[in-house]
Design an enzyme around this catalytic site. Structure first.
Site, PDB file in Angstrom:
ATOM      1  CG  ASP A 288       3.695  -3.656   5.683  1.00  0.00           C
ATOM      2  OD1 ASP A 288       3.339  -2.584   5.172  1.00  0.00           O
ATOM      3  OD2 ASP A 288       4.614  -3.742   6.509  1.00  0.00           O
TER       4      ASP A 288
ATOM      5  CB  THR B 164       7.301  -0.289   2.574  1.00  0.00           C
ATOM      6  OG1 THR B 164       6.052  -0.976   2.588  1.00  0.00           O
ATOM      7  CG2 THR B 164       7.407   0.584   3.809  1.00  0.00           C
ATOM      8  CB  THR B 165       5.304  -2.506  -1.849  1.00  0.00           C
ATOM      9  OG1 THR B 165       4.951  -3.214  -0.659  1.00  0.00           O
ATOM     10  CG2 THR B 165       5.438  -3.488  -2.994  1.00  0.00           C
TER      11      THR B 165
ATOM     12  CG  ASP C 299       1.173   0.538   6.421  1.00  0.00           C
ATOM     13  OD1 ASP C 299       2.019   0.659   7.325  1.00  0.00           O
ATOM     14  OD2 ASP C 299       1.248  -0.318   5.527  1.00  0.00           O
TER      15      ASP C 299
END
Length: 532
Positions: free
Chosen positions: A66, A99-100, A392
């Site tokens: 994550d 997020t990545t 998520d």
């Protein structure tokens, strides 16, 4: 007349300053390093990171892919890197996923900008090109989106596909169908409110991941007191955050001297009388369940047992906040006005066994959509990562319920946006739009690289497919070739992808504007006085 050629120093002696090219170079290096750090976690075949903590929790191990968790745990000193870390946190808070992607896209935009800066182009010209490119990409993304919210069956299938796509890159990949259905069922219980506070996640070691389940009610990981009712019907719940020992004599720095044991007994008796008075005030609320955020000591517990009241102590704060929400009660700390206190209600409180642990289940709560997801697994690290993955998915589904448009994943949307940029009728600043396109295509490139496929071949085939009029073409990572995302059911939330595009561009623009970095002089430590 003599003229001094010595430069005038404005900053303190220990302060540091980086100007112009050096400042930009420092920013680029920091941001690109952060992007490269998390790039290998992208996609269904992305790798994990082991994070070992130091300090207070020394030796604690996290295994995760994550992006927000990795960047939160990595201590960075570079200002540009900190901007990207903060951006990933905002992405996690806003939509829960991507997020990545947002970190990698921002880093790639800066990598491309570095080449133009080396050619002596002014940053403001590059930023103007980025803004135009972002506008064109957003329009292309909006045109490609679909909205099936009017058809319940199709919308539920969209939610299942989005949940599967989100979980494909997580530890739950092998069980994505099971957990996708579990997450969709949980979110649909919210009846469109999208309030994830009504959903609770409890982790219990033991069993396998597929032993996880959705419980239609609220579970509290506590037990009733000794000799108290173990099962309560038509519960009226008083939820409190109050110390039950405030009447004990504990004046710090003072001492009490007595000349006989009888006086100690008198002190204890006075304490007990005050505790009894407080318990009687609580009983005056006509509740049959008392739940306290803080400890309930032996004597009050005995008094509650004598009155036939179920008393639960030390309920964790998040649990008690959520319990107040789902039962319709309110948290109180004083008990002098029972008529002003709103009690929580539920049909039944009973004990249930999960693995080797006993928990309390609150059934028939006032907020009917409340439910609890119980995650089972072999180790604590697996449970923690499964919780992050499921969180998520739940956040993305909640965002999709509010913004119901969807787009196709697997690099399809990135290729669509990249394909739209050079075709835009306004040809000015085309070079920077093309650089924006190459940064967008870095995401599917990383997905292919992490799977061990020939990314150059796959991306060229992907661009060719979109150029030839196949807008649903994307990467099929199971077979290592170009596939139809519509047939494969690889769907993503429009809100998540739009947020990735906008946040990455804004962060990259902020970093590119920097032309000076000033580091303040550290405070000096004076012996025996601490910092001055």
């Amino acid at each position: 007349m003599e003229v001094s050629l010595n430069p005038v120093r404005v900053l303190k002696n220990d302060a540091q300053e980086e100007k112009a090219e050096m400042a930009r170079l420092s920013s680029f290096i920091g941001a690109i390093a952060i992007g490269d750090l998390v790039k290998s976690t992208l996609g269904p075949k992305g790798m994990d990171k082991i994070l070992v903590s130091h300090g207070r929790n020394m030796g604690e191990v996290q295994v995760t892919n994550d992006g927000a968790t990795i960047l939160r745990a990595v201590g960075v000193d570079n200002p540009a890197a900190k901007i990207l870390v903060d951006m990933s946190r905002v992405q996690d808070d806003e939509v829960g996923d991507g997020t990545t992607s947002v970190t990698v896209l921002a880093a790639e935009l800066l990598r491309e900008a570095e080449k133009l800066i080396d050619q002596k182009l002014h940053p403001q010209i590059i930023i103007a090109g980025w803004r135009m490119a972002t506008k064109v990409a957003r329009e292309a993304l909006t045109e490609a989106s679909q909205d099936n919210s009017a058809n319940d069956e199709k919308f539920k299938e969209d939610l299942l596909n989005i949940s599967r796509t989100t979980l494909s890159s997580k530890i739950l990949h092998q069980h994505k169908d099971f957990f996708a259905k579990l997450a969709v069922d949980a979110v649909l219980r919210l009846k469109g409110s999208g309030d994830l506070h009504a959903l609770q996640i409890i982790k219990k070691t033991g069993g396998t991941l597929e032993d996880s389940f959705l419980d239609e009610g609220f579970l509290l990981d506590k037990k009733p007191g000794v000799h108290q009712p173990q099962r309560v019907q038509k519960a009226k719940i008083l939820i409190a955050n109050t110390p039950m020992d405030t009447d004990k004599i504990k004046v710090f720095g003072s001492s009490i001297k007595v000349d006989s044991l009888a006086k100690i007994a008198d002190l204890e008796l006075a304490e007990k009388e005050k505790m009894k008075d407080k318990v009687e005030k609580i009983l005056n609320h006509n509740c049959n369940v008392f739940i306290n955020r803080q400890l309930i000591y032996n004597y009050p517990e005995q008094l509650f047992a004598d009155a036939g009241i179920m008393a639960i102590e030390h309920a964790d704060f998040d649990g008690i906040e959520r319990l107040a929400l789902v039962t319709g009660g309110e948290i109180v700390s004083t008990f002098d006005n029972p008529s002003l206190v709103k009690l929580g209600e539920c049909e039944l409180i009973e004990q249930v066994m999960i693995g080797e642990d006993t928990l309390l289940r609150f059934s028939g709560v006032k907020l009917g959509e409340a439910c609890t997801i119980v995650i089972r697994g072999a180790t604590q690290q697996i449970l923690d990562e499964a919780e992050r993955s499921l969180h998520d998915a739940l956040c993305v589904l909640a965002a999709t319920v509010k913004e119901s448009r969807t787009i196709f994943g697997g690099g399809c949307s990135e290729a669509l946006m990249a394909n739209a940029l050079p075709r835009h009728p306004e040809k000015s600043r085309l070079q920077w739009r093309l650089l924006h396109a190459s940064a967008l295509l870095t995401l599917p490139t990383a997905i292919a690289d992490n799977a061990g496929y020939d990314s150059a071949q796959l991306i060229s085939e992907l661009r060719a497919a979109h150029a030839q009029g196949t807008p649903t073409a994307g990467l099929d990572m199971e077979k290592g070739k170009i596939g139809d995302m519509k047939e494969l059911g690889i769907t993503e939330s429009f809100a998540v992808k739009r947020q990735v595009l906008l946040s990455a561009t804004e962060a990259a623009e902020m970093i590119l504007r920097v032309d000076n970095i000033i580091k303040c002089a550290p405070r000096k430590r004076v012996p025996d006085r601490g910092y001055c």
